[in-house]
Design a protein around this motif. Sequence first.
Motif, PDB file in Angstrom:
ATOM      1  N   ILE A 286       3.278  23.359   8.499  1.00 57.82           N
ATOM      2  CA  ILE A 286       3.888  23.869   7.095  1.00 57.82           C
ATOM      3  C   ILE A 286       5.330  24.223   7.504  1.00 57.82           C
ATOM      4  O   ILE A 286       5.830  24.560   8.360  1.00 57.82           O
ATOM      5  CB  ILE A 286       3.182  25.234   6.977  1.00 57.82           C
ATOM      6  CG1 ILE A 286       1.826  25.193   6.702  1.00 57.82           C
ATOM      7  CG2 ILE A 286       3.926  26.009   5.845  1.00 57.82           C
ATOM      8  CD1 ILE A 286       0.699  26.170   6.482  1.00 57.82           C
ATOM      9  N   ASP A 287       6.154  23.791   6.451  1.00 55.23           N
ATOM     10  CA  ASP A 287       7.564  23.553   6.515  1.00 55.23           C
ATOM     11  C   ASP A 287       8.302  24.838   6.246  1.00 55.23           C
ATOM     12  O   ASP A 287       8.000  25.290   5.128  1.00 55.23           O
ATOM     13  CB  ASP A 287       8.194  22.504   5.806  1.00 55.23           C
ATOM     14  CG  ASP A 287       9.704  22.505   5.969  1.00 55.23           C
ATOM     15  OD1 ASP A 287      10.208  22.365   7.101  1.00 55.23           O
ATOM     16  OD2 ASP A 287      10.369  22.725   4.878  1.00 55.23           O
ATOM     17  N   VAL A 288       8.638  25.824   7.290  1.00 57.17           N
ATOM     18  CA  VAL A 288       8.989  27.100   6.981  1.00 57.17           C
ATOM     19  C   VAL A 288      10.283  27.173   6.196  1.00 57.17           C
ATOM     20  O   VAL A 288      10.297  28.087   5.179  1.00 57.17           O
ATOM     21  CB  VAL A 288       9.055  27.812   8.245  1.00 57.17           C
ATOM     22  CG1 VAL A 288       9.851  29.204   8.066  1.00 57.17           C
ATOM     23  CG2 VAL A 288       7.875  27.747   9.049  1.00 57.17           C
TER      24      VAL A 288
ATOM     25  N   MET B 254       1.895  26.406  -0.722  1.00 56.98           N
ATOM     26  CA  MET B 254       1.440  26.295   0.679  1.00 56.98           C
ATOM     27  C   MET B 254      -0.154  25.848   0.736  1.00 56.98           C
ATOM     28  O   MET B 254      -0.757  25.605   1.709  1.00 56.98           O
ATOM     29  CB  MET B 254       1.627  27.409   1.543  1.00 56.98           C
ATOM     30  CG  MET B 254       3.025  28.038   1.661  1.00 56.98           C
ATOM     31  SD  MET B 254       3.372  29.557   2.079  1.00 56.98           S
ATOM     32  CE  MET B 254       2.280  29.419   3.767  1.00 56.98           C
TER      33      MET B 254
ATOM     34  N   VAL C 229       9.169  26.983   2.529  1.00 57.17           N
ATOM     35  CA  VAL C 229       8.735  28.275   1.997  1.00 57.17           C
ATOM     36  C   VAL C 229       9.610  29.369   1.761  1.00 57.17           C
ATOM     37  O   VAL C 229       9.873  29.959   0.684  1.00 57.17           O
ATOM     38  CB  VAL C 229       7.837  28.793   3.190  1.00 57.17           C
ATOM     39  CG1 VAL C 229       7.346  30.233   2.689  1.00 57.17           C
ATOM     40  CG2 VAL C 229       6.527  27.991   3.522  1.00 57.17           C
ATOM     41  N   ALA C 230      10.690  29.278   2.532  1.00 56.76           N
ATOM     42  CA  ALA C 230      11.931  30.333   2.437  1.00 56.76           C
ATOM     43  C   ALA C 230      12.473  29.964   0.871  1.00 56.76           C
ATOM     44  O   ALA C 230      12.906  30.798   0.093  1.00 56.76           O
ATOM     45  CB  ALA C 230      12.973  30.367   3.341  1.00 56.76           C
TER      46      ALA C 230
END
Length: 496
Positions: free
Chosen positions: A227-229, A95, A232-233
């Motif tokens: 920010i592509d959640v 990130m 991230v997950a």
Amino acid sequence: MQATGAKPAQPASSPAPAAASAPCPRSAAIPAIPTGRAMWIMMIMMLASNLLASFNQSLMNIALDQVATDFHVSLSVANWMVLGFTVVAATVITMAASLLKRFGVRKVMMFGYAASLIGSLLGFFAMNFPMMLVARLVQALTVGLFFPVVTSVILTISPAGKKGTMLAINSGVIGVGLAFAPMLAGLMLTYFGLKSLFLIPAVLSVGLLGLGFFFLHDIYPREDRAIDVLSVALSFVGLGAVIYGLNEVSRNPLPSALVMVAGAAAVALFAWRQFHIKTPLLNLTPFKHPRFVCGEVLMMLGYMGSIFMSLLLPLYLEGTVGYSAFVAGCLLALPILCYAGSCFVGGRIEDKHGIWPLVPAGFLLLLVGFIGVEFTSSAVLVVAMMVCAAMAYVGVGLVFPTLKAADLEVLPKEIYAHGAAIHSTLVQIAGSIGSALFVGVMSADVDGLMAAGATKAQAYAAGFSHTLYIDLGILAVAFVVSVIFARIMRKKRTGK
């Protein structure tokens, strides 16, 4: 020399994560890159920040045996103080470029200092294992932000022709942090207890937080970047599952293997998604360059060698020989300082001559040093063992920063930042894999042998030797590949 000076940033060719291909909607002014004394002050701030990050990262390396004892858990459970830290750090690294584009150097670095301080205070007041683990996860935010951001800033503001040298100095500074962390942590652990370890990064964080108000500057254009959640997950779950499986595979082979497969699938989905969304969390374009890929694989193998020494040597010295954490930390300080020195030497040589024969020589030193560690540890010859460890650390110092600089140099300038972010992510992944594999295997050996009636010293010695043979096999393969790769790179550099 002027106290401050600046030149306009060049977003189209800068290796900075914040470089933008479109006009910045948040500010009409393009930030200035500091020159002269202002540049060197900011450079020192960046190096000091990585010193803090390296201390946070290695804080628990000397303390795993104490964690297991104080909280009545196995070594593999105690190892989550390291594993959880590296999984969070690796996720945050993915990130970092997007956060830097959105918030700028100053805010990102200040947040990192604050996270280090908060995590350190949580650790100092922790009442049980879960609370201390949470403290480590908060501290990990600092490492996840600082390692890629500092690398990109150094690449941006370094004087012409000095990028390799400055990156090597940066690696050397991290090495100094790694050298003094075991000694200082061992001192605090031996005389003041486990929770006192968190006081050292707390003090460093307060100092850098104060200095940051005066000496940190934004040097890149800013832009609103989503920010592509889901990415991230996927990153967090995938890496966590792979690392969990590696840590437990010696105890429960089939369930652990299934968890690793699921984790690998999540990581693959993460990678696929980065090529199919408008604003990828981690731009994977550098993976289209084969020499970058090969160099990064070699870097990961070499880094796993250093992880073995930083985690398993303290366990051997404390569990087999019976030394206190302070004595073990002091014994480790000199070998790690050898790493810091060899980082600088390797960077200077790489700037002038490339990676041949530097990288193969580094892997050879690693291999010979580890063979020496096996013979001397079997005979409990501690001084000779530390000499062999120093040789291995010199090898890591020649390999690690040299490959980092060489790998980034093969990339077009406009994707330097993405290469730096990938490099930092892979460093954390290599650390996680090495830690999970080596400590997981040793923990399973120790538990099994002690259940069968062996003493703690005998169990730790057998587990150490077993894991060392695994690492020797990895390094033997790495040495052969490094010879081939370095010769190819030499031909590209010289045309011969």
